[in-house]
Design an enzyme around this catalytic site. Structure first.
Site, PDB file in Angstrom:
ATOM      1  N   GLU A  83       0.594  -0.790  -0.367  1.00 23.25           N
ATOM      2  CA  GLU A  83       0.094   0.169  -0.118  1.00 23.25           C
ATOM      3  C   GLU A  83       0.921   1.317  -0.244  1.00 23.25           C
ATOM      4  O   GLU A  83       0.877   1.274   0.840  1.00 23.25           O
ATOM      5  CB  GLU A  83      -0.450   0.072   1.192  1.00 23.25           C
ATOM      6  CG  GLU A  83      -2.492   0.847   1.238  1.00 23.25           C
ATOM      7  CD  GLU A  83      -1.856   2.291   2.068  1.00 23.25           C
ATOM      8  OE1 GLU A  83      -1.728   3.002   1.757  1.00 23.25           O
ATOM      9  OE2 GLU A  83      -1.853   2.276   2.799  1.00 23.25           O
ATOM     10  N   CYS A 133      -1.879   8.747   3.248  1.00 19.83           N
ATOM     11  CA  CYS A 133      -1.281   8.409   1.875  1.00 19.83           C
ATOM     12  C   CYS A 133      -3.130   9.117   1.057  1.00 19.83           C
ATOM     13  O   CYS A 133      -2.670   8.375  -0.471  1.00 19.83           O
ATOM     14  CB  CYS A 133      -1.192   6.585   1.642  1.00 19.83           C
ATOM     15  SG  CYS A 133      -2.506   5.995   1.996  1.00 19.83           S
TER      16      CYS A 133
END
Ligand code: UN1
Length: 518
Positions: free
Chosen positions: A269, A303
């Site tokens: 990720e 993120c």
């Protein structure tokens, strides 16, 4: 309002979480460490929170060995019973929510409501995992051969590695560790050295639950150490079948390369370059609120942070104006204080990185519309506080194409929806995305196969703050992995297809005859 907001005492918070002045960074049932000492300094005020003696390479072996031993028993402990242990962990997390949320804020600088929100994500994923522990379903299928039964089942994978980043120092571990636990894996966690105390506090919370149930605490173990030593050992270790890592694309490439070389599995990720398309048919008030939270929340260090606004030419100026006004009301300061909306960046290096990005924007021909200054004065003596920045840019600029982990929001103009989607997808990353529009056709196009190419695509909500129930992750340079909800649990188990012959013949599939003629 949690008591800690009204009044907080750092020593008491650390004390209640079992954090001492000097702590060991390795845990395998015992706490130990023989590596270099690091100091956890709060980016909020520069105060030392505590010290950590990191693990060295030999310590890694000791952690691995206990995690392996724990796996031998844990994989045979029935999944619903594993769920019961995770249920107890969720209860402990509820008890420690205020303190752990405050530690997140103190150690990495996100505002307290976000620190508490992160612990809430841990509780939510734990509850999700409890239910999942009775639903690790495999399919059964019809065999083409008579008297045969076929089905698939899911087995625990083994000792897995979790590498997490500073920006979500507790929740991302929980997404992985709680699923891994109900799946029957044991997990070695390497948290970011920028938020080591969060790691220690989490393990101390779960340690009690394992001990109370006479289970090996190494089911969830910890290794704090340098990426170049401990991280490399973990990713190159053939005995670790899965590495789940969160961090930059650069780091993810290194992990993908090392784990791929030994044909291990990864859940990656990595970086995002998340955009919101704002249509001329958008409710601009809604869009404004979503953009503010998405771009300024966690000081631009998620993120999922909103990094690009792709606005229709008819609303571009108006939206920009609304946002510039909105940015003026963002109160920047101590993230533990009520009413603060933006705390500091993680460290001075992050500030420097942001300043370099601002220079690059100007060099490439962009225009800084507001913000982007380092705050000075007594309140900001750490040098870690900045004002959030908005810049007019073109999507193709090198700096716009890469993820700067800071509160910089790029403004880009579009003419029609096809054009908007093209600009939207024209970046290397593919994590989160959103469109604001009241036009059904536009929204559906954005969510269709010719729309957003991201792992997460929303209509009329922002890019950040995803719920744990969905699979979380993205495409392209974001790494392709999925964590958290939906069927992400499958990544933590190995699939086995089983065929059982209960007839007295041995027919072959595909009608093949293979008789010896006897
Ligand atoms: C991250 O920044 O690594 O969707 C995770 C969100 C949070 C998780 C972010 N639930 O913003």
């Amino acid at each position: 309002m949690p008591a800690v907001i009204a009044k907080y005492d750092v020593k008491a918070i650390l004390n209640r979480l079992g954090i001492e002045k000097v702590n060991y960074g390795a845990f395998n049932g015992e706490w130990f460490g023989n590596g270099k000492k690091i100091v956890s300094v709060s980016p909020t005020n520069g105060e030392v929170l505590a010290e950590v003696i990191q693990a060295d390479e030999e310590d890694y072996e000791k952690v691995y060995e206990k995690a392996r031993e724990a796996f031998e028993m844990w994989r045979m402990y029935p999944a619903p019973k594993r769920g019961e242990i995770v249920r107890q962990i969720a209860q402990e997390l509820r008890k420690h929510k205020d303190d752990l949320g405050a530690l997140v804020t103190l150690e990495m600088g996100k505002i307290l409501p976000e620190g508490l929100g992160e612990v809430q994500e841990m509780i939510d994923i734990s509850d999700f995992a409890v239910g999942l522990s009775r639903q690790l379903y495999g399919l059964s299928m019809h065999s083409e051969r008579p008297g045969h039964r076929m089905y698939e089942q899911w087995h625990p994978r083994g000792v897995i590695g979790i590498i997490s980043a500073f920006n979500f120092p507790v929740a991302v571990w929980a997404w992985n560790a709680m699923l891994a636990a109900v799946c029957g894996d044991t997990a070695i966690w390497k948290p970011s050295s920028k938020a080591p105390l969060c790691g220690i506090a989490c393990i101390k919370i779960v340690q009690k639950v394992f001990e109370r149930n006479n289970l090996p605490p190494a089911i969830m173990s910890l290794i704090i150490g340098k990426g170049s030593e401990i991280g490399e050992k973990l990713i190159n270790d053939k005995r670790i079948p899965l590495i789940s890592a969160t961090g930059s694309t650069r780091m993810g490439r290194r992990i993908g390369e090392a784990v791929g070389k030994r044909l291990g599995r990864t859940i990656l990720e990595l970086g995002g370059n998340n955009a919101i398309v704002v249509s001329d048919k958008a409710n601009l008030d809604l869009a404004l609120r979503a953009i503010l939270f998405g771009a300024v929340g966690t000081a631009g260090q998620r993120c999922t942070t909103t990094r690009r606004i792709i606005a229709h030419r008819d609303v571009y100026d108006k939206l920009l104006d609304m946002l510039v006004k909105g940015y003026k009301f963002v109160s920047i300061g101590d993230p533990m204080k009520p009413n603060t909306l933006m705390g500091p960046l993680i460290d001075k290096a992050a500030v420097e990185n942001m300043m370099n990005a601002i220079e690059a924007i100007k060099k490439e021909g962009g225009e800084i519309v507001c913000g982007g200054e380092v705050l000075k004065g007594e309140k900001f003596s750490t040098g870690t506080y900045v004002t959030p920045c908005i810049a007019k840019v073109e999507n193709h600029y090198d700096i716009v194409q890469s993820e700067t982990f800071a509160p910089i929001l790029y403004f880009i103009k579009y003419d029609n929806i096809d054009d908007a989607i093209k600009i939207h997808n024209d970046v290397p990353q593919g994590l989160s995305s959103a469109i604001f529009t009241t036009d059904l056709l536009e929204a559906e196009q954005f969510l269709s196969a010719v729309g957003s190419d991201c792992g997460i695509a929303n209509a009329n909500i922002g890019t950040s703050g995803a719920e744990i129930g969905g699979a979380f992750g993205g495409e392209k340079d974001t790494g392709g992995g999925r964590e958290s909800g939906s069927d992400a649990w499958k990544g933590y188990m190995r699939r086995q297809t089983c065929t059982i012959n209960w007839s007295k013949e041995l027919p072959l599939a595909q009608g093949i005859q293979f008789d010896t003629g006897e």
